[in-house]
Scaffold this motif. Structure first.
Motif, mmCIF file in Angstrom:
data_model
loop_
_atom_site.group_PDB
_atom_site.id
_atom_site.type_symbol
_atom_site.label_atom_id
_atom_site.label_comp_id
_atom_site.label_asym_id
_atom_site.label_seq_id
_atom_site.Cartn_x
_atom_site.Cartn_y
_atom_site.Cartn_z
ATOM 1 N N UNK A 173 0.822 -1.222 0.000
ATOM 2 C CA UNK A 173 0.000 0.000 0.000
ATOM 3 C C UNK A 173 0.851 1.267 0.000
ATOM 4 N N UNK A 174 2.038 1.196 0.560
ATOM 5 C CA UNK A 174 2.927 2.362 0.569
ATOM 6 C C UNK A 174 3.300 2.794 -0.850
ATOM 7 N N UNK A 181 -4.239 7.974 -3.239
ATOM 8 C CA UNK A 181 -4.987 8.766 -2.256
ATOM 9 C C UNK A 181 -4.739 10.269 -2.402
ATOM 10 N N UNK A 182 -3.480 10.655 -2.348
ATOM 11 C CA UNK A 182 -3.156 12.084 -2.339
ATOM 12 C C UNK A 182 -3.420 12.729 -3.699
ATOM 13 N N UNK A 183 -2.903 12.100 -4.759
ATOM 14 C CA UNK A 183 -3.046 12.675 -6.101
ATOM 15 C C UNK A 183 -4.329 12.227 -6.795
ATOM 16 N N UNK A 184 -4.684 10.946 -6.652
ATOM 17 C CA UNK A 184 -5.840 10.411 -7.375
ATOM 18 C C UNK A 184 -7.168 10.596 -6.681
ATOM 19 N N UNK A 185 -7.149 10.949 -5.383
ATOM 20 C CA UNK A 185 -8.372 11.167 -4.608
ATOM 21 C C UNK A 185 -9.269 9.928 -4.537
ATOM 22 N N UNK A 186 -8.622 8.743 -4.505
ATOM 23 C CA UNK A 186 -9.383 7.506 -4.281
ATOM 24 C C UNK A 186 -9.910 7.507 -2.849
ATOM 25 N N UNK A 187 -11.003 6.773 -2.609
ATOM 26 C CA UNK A 187 -11.576 6.755 -1.250
ATOM 27 C C UNK A 187 -10.830 5.804 -0.324
ATOM 28 N N UNK A 188 -10.082 4.861 -0.921
ATOM 29 C CA UNK A 188 -9.329 3.916 -0.113
ATOM 30 C C UNK A 188 -8.482 2.996 -0.969
ATOM 31 N N UNK A 189 -7.664 2.180 -0.281
ATOM 32 C CA UNK A 189 -6.744 1.266 -0.956
ATOM 33 C C UNK A 189 -6.975 -0.153 -0.460
ATOM 34 N N UNK A 190 -6.983 -1.095 -1.391
ATOM 35 C CA UNK A 190 -7.006 -2.518 -1.043
ATOM 36 C C UNK A 190 -5.827 -3.174 -1.758
ATOM 37 N N UNK A 191 -5.021 -3.909 -1.017
ATOM 38 C CA UNK A 191 -3.819 -4.503 -1.613
ATOM 39 C C UNK A 191 -3.647 -5.961 -1.207
ATOM 40 N N UNK A 202 -1.489 -22.296 0.385
ATOM 41 C CA UNK A 202 -1.772 -23.265 1.449
ATOM 42 C C UNK A 202 -2.433 -22.560 2.629
ATOM 43 N N UNK A 203 -1.829 -21.441 3.079
ATOM 44 C CA UNK A 203 -2.364 -20.662 4.195
ATOM 45 C C UNK A 203 -3.239 -19.541 3.624
ATOM 46 N N UNK A 204 -4.366 -19.946 3.090
ATOM 47 C CA UNK A 204 -5.175 -19.039 2.262
ATOM 48 C C UNK A 204 -5.808 -17.885 3.040
ATOM 49 N N UNK A 205 -5.920 -18.026 4.361
ATOM 50 C CA UNK A 205 -6.585 -16.970 5.140
ATOM 51 C C UNK A 205 -5.593 -16.002 5.785
ATOM 52 N N UNK A 206 -4.301 -16.250 5.647
ATOM 53 C CA UNK A 206 -3.296 -15.398 6.291
ATOM 54 C C UNK A 206 -3.222 -14.018 5.650
ATOM 55 N N UNK A 207 -3.094 -13.008 6.494
ATOM 56 C CA UNK A 207 -2.829 -11.647 6.021
ATOM 57 C C UNK A 207 -1.580 -11.138 6.735
ATOM 58 N N UNK A 208 -0.576 -10.756 5.969
ATOM 59 C CA UNK A 208 0.621 -10.154 6.554
ATOM 60 C C UNK A 208 0.346 -8.665 6.758
ATOM 61 N N UNK A 209 0.593 -8.189 7.970
ATOM 62 C CA UNK A 209 0.164 -6.821 8.272
ATOM 63 C C UNK A 209 0.886 -5.798 7.412
ATOM 64 N N UNK A 210 0.164 -4.743 7.099
ATOM 65 C CA UNK A 210 0.660 -3.674 6.244
ATOM 66 C C UNK A 210 0.373 -2.325 6.901
ATOM 67 N N UNK A 211 0.990 -1.275 6.401
ATOM 68 C CA UNK A 211 0.763 0.053 6.958
ATOM 69 C C UNK A 211 0.727 1.096 5.848
ATOM 70 N N UNK A 212 0.128 2.214 6.171
ATOM 71 C CA UNK A 212 0.118 3.373 5.281
ATOM 72 C C UNK A 212 0.629 4.564 6.092
ATOM 73 N N UNK A 213 1.039 5.653 5.444
ATOM 74 C CA UNK A 213 1.514 6.812 6.204
ATOM 75 C C UNK A 213 0.407 7.401 7.084
ATOM 76 N N UNK A 214 0.801 7.916 8.248
ATOM 77 C CA UNK A 214 -0.180 8.654 9.054
ATOM 78 C C UNK A 214 -0.481 9.975 8.350
#
Length: 574
Positions: A173-174, A181-191, A202-214
């Protein structure tokens, strides 16, 4: 009758004396392994891990701070005194350092992600607590509904109108935050971008945590997908226009940074110290609730030995819990007088894995040695990876081989697999090394649940917690009370390790030459290892008050190693 009573009293007295003597049996280098293996159960480490892993911990947030105060509670129970209330006679002390945070802290509360027209949510926070990107703001209570735009090639994002849409891309997402977000004015990001070592299919439900700028102006949000959710979303997009409803609740608020430091004051050289560092932040159990738990049981057991007058460290033993790298860096930089007397630093990070479930191996990440330049033979980098280093970056020291030998001995005793990896960085050993303080990392990798919301308590092994904590404590006690005899033993072990390494490098060099590599490079490798061990032997002087007491031993081993290096180079030239 009186005789019987006298005999009974005498027997009871002798039994009491035996039990008292047994309880107060002195701990020394001869019996460290036996006693600590018996006393370090892993119970407190596991209990603490279970408490800490319940929370998604970010410095300053509820879970992080509750973890700090849980540690303080357990330290007081073990006999530690709050530093501000301590006297000169108190050996066991602790303090909680408080500093204002420059940025607000963050915590996730709840979230759901739905494809409009479908009943089953795509994701929900109750089963995927890593789905909300760190620093995301809340949506309105009713959520946000918007069309999803899939960006197949993120280089083209600026050519696509994403205003008012949800941007979906298979990347970090970074990487798309500014353009979406800043330039395109999208309402949100999904990655989505789970690496292959997580075995996402195999581990189909795992999500590795992600971050965006504050970002307090745009107040953005981001969602990270599991493999399963990513596939469902892509299937929906293939059928046509897809609208998502996103509901996110988070808390973002001003807070303070807490660090907790426990000291066990040395009796002879209290300024000299060994520091164990375990970071609290991260969302997982193995990463790094296990490090927190192991350090706490090590501190508590040591307090027990001291209170029972079984053990007295000559040097100070320090435990540090806080924000990864930040707290350790501050500890070694803010007080230059204290820093110059830190003799060793050890990072406890991901130290409790049930390896049958995670696929990881216990590793000692070595201080920078020539294996970080020429990685071959049994030396292998983890999936984390490391950049090639230079000879100028080497950190020759006895700590590498000393700890490897101790952990291999515990491995043999407990039928436990212990391995090593060349220096890579990324944890609390780095600040020590940057200040030229000898330091290694204890950890596990490759872990198929690393940084994912499937890194929970069921992936933790109490046996592993026990093995790591036990051996860390055995090693620590030897270093804390190191003297001339300790130094001589380490010198002898270093010589053996050097000979073993040089012979292995001879074998690898022969293979390399047969594969077309240059003789000059092989000579450079052998010379580098010779130099590493020559200098490592010299570092044993830091264990003795009189360097002359081990001078002959050092020089003898140095000559032996140098002689073997010369012979190996001669063999390569034939």
């Amino acid at each position: 009758m009186l005789k019987k009573l006298i005999y009974l009293l005498l027997f009871s007295f002798l039994l009491f004396q035996c039990k008292t003597e047994e309880k107060s049996k002195q701990i020394s280098s001869e019996n460290y392994a036996d006693i600590i293996n018996e006393e370090f159960t892993g119970d407190l480490a596991f209990e603490t891990t279970s408490f800490v892993e319940k929370y998604w911990r970010v410095v300053g947030n509820t879970g992080f701070n509750k973890s700090i105060y849980k540690i303080a509670e357990k330290l007081e129970k073990a006999g530690y005194v709050l530093e501000e209330n301590a006297t000169e006679k108190d050996v066991l002390t602790y303090r909680i350092e408080k500093r204002p945070l420059k940025k607000p802290t963050w915590e996730s509360v709840d979230a759901t992600l739905k494809i409009e027209g479908e009943i089953e949510p795509l994701l929900q926070h109750s089963t995927n607590r890593n789905m909300i990107a760190l620093n995301s703001y809340s949506t309105p209570k009713e959520g946000i509904s918007a069309e999803v735009i899939y960006i197949e090639d993120i280089k083209n994002i600026n050519k696509i109108n994403v205003k008012g849409k949800i941007v979906f891309a298979e990347t970090s997402p970074y990487r798309i935050y500014k353009s979406a977000i800043v330039e395109g004015k999208a309402v949100g990001i999904i990655t989505y971008n789970n690496p292959s070592y997580l075995q996402p299919e195999k581990n189909t439900t795992s999500i590795q945590f992600r971050s965006i700028p504050h970002d307090s102006i745009n107040k953005p949000w981001g969602i990270a997908l599991s493999y399963q959710a990513k596939e469902r979303l892509k299937n929906s997009l293939e059928k046509g226009k897809t609208t998502l409803n996103v509901k996110i609740e988070t808390n973002i608020y001003p807070s303070e940074e807490l660090t907790i430091v426990a000291d066990i004051k040395g009796t002879e050289n209290p300024k000299e110290r060994l520091v164990f560092s375990a970071h609290i932040q991260e969302p997982g159990a193995n990463d790094n609730a296990t490090g927190v738990g192991v350090a706490l049981e090590m501190a508590s057991l040591t307090a027990k030995f001291i209170n029972q007058k079984q053990f007295q460290p000559k040097r100070t033993l320090t435990f540090l819990w806080g924000d990864e790298i930040v707290s350790t860096r501050r500890y070694v930089q803010e007080d230059s007088i204290r820093a110059k007397d830190i003799k060793w630093g050890i990072s406890l990070d991901m130290v409790g894995e049930d390896t049958e479930k995670t696929g990881g191996t216990f590793l000692i990440e070595k201080m920078p040695d020539p294996s970080a330049i020429w990685t071959r033979g049994n030396d292998k980098h983890s999936e984390w990876g490391g950049s090639k280093m230079s000879l100028e970056q080497m950190k020759p020291h006895y700590l590498n081989d000393f700890l490897i030998n101790k952990f291999k001995a515990q491995g043999k005793r407990a039928n436990w697999i212990v391995s090593t990896n060349p220096f890579e960085g990324g944890s609390d050993h780095v600040p020590f090394l940057r200040e030229n303080i000898p330091s290694v990392l204890f950890w596990h990798f490759t872990d198929q649940f690393y940084h994912t919301d499937n890194d929970r308590i069921d992936k933790v092994s109490k046996t592993t917690l026990k093995n790591v904590g036990t051996t860390a404590l055995i090693s620590g006690y030897i270093l804390l009370n190191a003297d001339e005899n300790t130094a001589k033993n380490i010198i002898s072990d270093l010589e053996k390790s050097a000979i073993e390494r040089l012979n292995e490098e001879l074998k690898q060099s022969k293979i390399a030459i047969n594969n077309g590599d240059s003789l000059a490079t092989q000579i450079e490798i052998i010379t580098a290892w010779n130099d590493w061990y020559q200098k490592s032997l010299s570092t044993t002087k830091d264990m003795v008050s009189d360097e002359n007491s081990i001078k002959i031993d050092i020089e003898k081993s140095q000559k032996t190693i140098d002689s073997i290096s010369v012979k190996i180079i001669e063999k390569l030239k034939i």
